[in-house]
Design a protein around this motif. Structure first.
Motif, mmCIF file in Angstrom:
data_model
loop_
_atom_site.group_PDB
_atom_site.id
_atom_site.type_symbol
_atom_site.label_atom_id
_atom_site.label_comp_id
_atom_site.label_asym_id
_atom_site.label_seq_id
_atom_site.Cartn_x
_atom_site.Cartn_y
_atom_site.Cartn_z
ATOM 1 N N ASP A 125 1.452 -1.245 0.137
ATOM 2 C CA ASP A 125 -0.053 -0.052 -0.287
ATOM 3 C C ASP A 125 1.065 1.126 0.316
ATOM 4 O O ASP A 125 1.204 1.942 1.097
ATOM 5 N N SER A 126 1.090 1.922 -1.315
ATOM 6 C CA SER A 126 2.026 2.849 -1.254
ATOM 7 C C SER A 126 0.899 4.027 -1.335
ATOM 8 O O SER A 126 1.842 5.221 -2.004
ATOM 9 N N GLY A 127 0.067 3.955 -1.048
ATOM 10 C CA GLY A 127 -0.892 5.835 -0.856
ATOM 11 C C GLY A 127 -2.397 5.150 -1.591
ATOM 12 O O GLY A 127 -2.848 6.379 -1.702
ATOM 13 N N HIS A 174 -4.526 2.928 -0.765
ATOM 14 C CA HIS A 174 -5.242 3.026 0.588
ATOM 15 C C HIS A 174 -6.055 2.201 -0.108
ATOM 16 O O HIS A 174 -7.212 2.329 1.049
ATOM 17 N N SER A 197 2.661 -2.678 -6.639
ATOM 18 C CA SER A 197 1.842 -1.749 -5.910
ATOM 19 C C SER A 197 0.433 -1.489 -7.226
ATOM 20 O O SER A 197 0.894 -1.859 -7.974
ATOM 21 N N PHE A 221 -1.287 2.938 -8.250
ATOM 22 C CA PHE A 221 -1.069 4.390 -8.447
ATOM 23 C C PHE A 221 -2.405 4.591 -8.479
ATOM 24 O O PHE A 221 -3.656 3.969 -9.225
ATOM 25 N N TYR A 255 1.373 13.421 -6.805
ATOM 26 C CA TYR A 255 1.304 12.728 -5.387
ATOM 27 C C TYR A 255 1.919 11.109 -5.956
ATOM 28 O O TYR A 255 1.979 9.771 -5.555
ATOM 29 N N GLN A 285 5.060 10.825 -5.286
ATOM 30 C CA GLN A 285 4.960 10.348 -3.274
ATOM 31 C C GLN A 285 5.237 9.114 -3.528
ATOM 32 O O GLN A 285 6.372 8.310 -3.088
ATOM 33 N N GLN A 286 4.206 8.315 -4.272
ATOM 34 C CA GLN A 286 4.043 7.027 -4.299
ATOM 35 C C GLN A 286 5.251 6.359 -5.106
ATOM 36 O O GLN A 286 5.969 4.847 -4.897
ATOM 37 N N LEU A 300 8.306 3.863 -3.234
ATOM 38 C CA LEU A 300 8.430 2.262 -3.708
ATOM 39 C C LEU A 300 10.049 2.260 -4.507
ATOM 40 O O LEU A 300 10.256 0.842 -4.328
#
Length: 366
Positions: free
Chosen positions: A125-127, A129, A158, A160, A170, A173-174, A178
């Motif tokens: 869960d890189s963002g 959620h 993961s 996006f 964002y 950020q992810q 990773l």
């Protein structure tokens, strides 16, 4: 026979898959054919791509079994993994690959004795959620599986949340998270969905997993020279089944939402929300009548809808009507444009075409 038919161009599907591979030549691309091939027919799509793709990706075991029973021997990854521990027997029997996103799935796998080690993709869960292990727990899970005889060919995966957006903050950020995990674990990555495959080379890993782009839909917020090369795979085609003239001010359809601004020629088309055509289509939603753009008028009914064909003098009973896709004269109406008129996305339109609409397959791999 009712004239509404979904025509599936398997050559276009192969073209779009090859385009995905060209976008990321250093990656392997797993063709995503979940949700019955995004409404196109998973088994037919798999047969067309079996000589091209090194792996398929589906959501669940049931979808994988359909492919195996249909003769597909290509590796298949379960993107959501198992839903109960007893599914592992079928994962083993059908030689499937699986994602793990929760501790209970890891525990179930470690308590199982497969005939051969199962390739496992660890979801982070890189963002988003939604699914996946919290980043701070990934190293422990990775180490546990790396030492387990039940697992092999570990990858980190993961999803996006904003790869389709022009605002990249964002996504970046992810991506940074990773990349850090991949470096720490020396892990091969599978990150890129369709928008990341098309627009974010930094996300291209050992594997990519293109989905909606395979079916000719542009997942990005705007067109690019690459997305302009996508070809529509599904053409949802029908015919005019009735014609009438209405005077200025006369209403058409349930509730009289649309009223003729002038004397108008109205065509009734076979197709409605009972077929999966979106009931939320607004007045002005485009269709192609004999290859010419015309506006939908009035609310969509269960089995039919109405179109203003005042500007198409050759419109007649039996005239071709393309709800989306390619007309006989070569004109194309993008499913993305139709989706926008329905305040939705192409995914919902394509996967929403119901079983009563026959699929007819075309191309070299029929």
């Amino acid at each position: 026979m009712r004239p509404l038919v979904a025509h599936i161009d398997l050559d276009a599907l192969r073209h779009n898959y090859q385009l995905a591979c060209q976008c990321a030549p250093q990656s392997r691309s797993a063709a995503v054919i979940k949700a019955d091939g995004y409404g196109h027919g998973a088994l037919a799509c798999a047969r067309a791509l079996a000589g091209e793709t090194p792996a398929f990706a589906v959501a669940c075991l049931e979808e994988a079994v359909v492919l195996r029973e249909g003769g597909i021997t290509t590796p298949i990854i379960l993107l959501e993994g198992i839903f109960s521990a007893d599914e592992l027997a079928l994962v083993d029997h059908h030689q499937l690959w699986m994602a793990v996103h929760s501790a209970w799935q890891v525990e179930a796998l470690l308590a199982f004795s497969p005939r051969e080690p199962i390739p496992v993709w660890v979801k982070v869960d890189s963002g988003m959620h939604r699914l996946g292990f919290a980043p701070e727990n990934v190293s422990a899970v990775w180490q546990q599986l790396r030492e387990a005889p039940q697992a092999t060919s570990l990858h980190l995966m993961s999803h996006f949340a904003t790869a389709d957006a022009t605002d990249s903050r964002y996504f970046q950020q992810q991506m940074a998270l990773l990349q850090m995990l991949a470096t720490t674990l020396n892990a091969p990555l599978c990150l890129a969905n369709s928008p990341a495959t098309l627009a974010w080379p930094v996300a291209h890993g050992a594997w990519n997993r293109p989905g909606i782009m395979l079916y000719g839909s542009n997942p990005l917020e705007s067109a690019t020279p690459v997305t302009d090369q996508l070809r529509p795979v599904m053409t949802l085609r029908s015919e005019i089944i009735a014609l009438r003239d209405v005077e200025a001010g006369e209403p058409v359809g349930y509730g009289g939402r649309w009223q003729a601004p002038r004397r108008s020629r109205i065509a009734v088309v076979a197709g409605g929300y009972g077929d999966g055509y979106d009931r939320h289509a607004q007045d002005g939603t485009p269709v192609l009548v004999n290859g010419q753009r015309c506006p939908l008028v009035g609310k969509v009914s269960m089995d039919m809808f109405t179109v203003d064909v005042s500007e198409v003098p050759d419109a007649s009973i039996g005239s071709e009507v393309v709800l989306w896709g390619r007309a006989a004269n070569g004109a194309v109406l993008s499913v993305d444009e139709v989706a926008s008129s329905c305040d939705t996305i192409s995914y919902t339109l394509l996967t929403g075409v119901l079983p009563r609409v026959p699929r007819r397959y075309h191309g070299a791999f029929v």
